[in-house]
Design a protein around this motif. Sequence first.
Motif, short mmCIF file in Angstrom:
data_model
loop_
_atom_site.label_atom_id
_atom_site.label_comp_id
_atom_site.label_asym_id
_atom_site.label_seq_id
_atom_site.Cartn_x
_atom_site.Cartn_y
_atom_site.Cartn_z
N LYS A 197 2.59 2.75 -6.74
CA LYS A 197 3.75 3.53 -6.84
C LYS A 197 3.38 4.68 -7.44
CE LYS A 197 7.79 3.21 -10.31
NZ LYS A 197 8.46 4.05 -9.06
N SER A 205 8.57 6.52 -3.37
CA SER A 205 7.69 5.82 -4.61
C SER A 205 7.25 4.65 -4.21
CB SER A 205 9.25 5.40 -5.40
OG SER A 205 10.31 4.68 -4.73
N PHE A 206 6.73 4.55 -3.10
CA PHE A 206 5.88 3.48 -2.69
C PHE A 206 5.05 3.53 -1.26
CE2 PHE A 206 4.93 -0.97 -2.58
CZ PHE A 206 5.19 -1.71 -1.46
#
Lengths: 111, 114
Positions: free
Chosen positions: B24, B73-74
């Motif tokens: 992340k 975000s990932f």
Amino acid sequence: DQQVKQNSPSLSVQEGRISILNCDYTNSMFDYFLWYKKYPAEGPTFLISISSIKDKNEDGRFTVFLNKSAKHLSLHIVPSQPGDSAVYFCAAKGGANNLFFGTGTRLTVIP
Amino acid sequence: DAGVIQSPRHEVTEMGQEVTLRCKPISGHNSLFWYRQTMMRGLELLIYFNNNVPIDDSGMPEDRFSAKMPNASFSTLKIQPSEPRDSAVYFCASLAGTIYNEQFFGPGTRLTVL
């Protein structure tokens, strides 16, 4: 082929003395150089950097020198402290976002 | 900010198994990098993304390695099937934008393939 080289895998220095870590690079297109510090079981953390238009950058006890003609940079730590004991990575950046890292130098500061 | 988050911190698996490493990045950073650290080669860039798009995957060692970034975000790095020579520490790093130079690293995932 390694474009950034740190030829000294380790360095030991007495507390209070100067530590000098060296780095050589082969690509003249690199325009920005960084030093990272890494403690065991942690990720590298940014320490200090220098643009290719400069030959020196100082931040407290840390100074980085750049010699473009020799394609060489060095990190000076003075005075060295036991908490400075870590692995130091030199990195270089060209036109893209990616960094090229050296293999690291393990600094041990002896109390 | 919590910084770059990686999971798991340690992974031990057997040869032939699939391994998935997760990252992340720092919120607002739009570039993400996957590195592998070995004694012989130091920190090697495997792949990096700008705005979730893979830009350079020339460092990915072979087809057994794949990486995805489905959103900002990932990201995942997958090894299938894993081999003992894949044992290393894998780092994820993020960068705020193209005008910046400092990458921020996560704590790494230590992978051991038996």
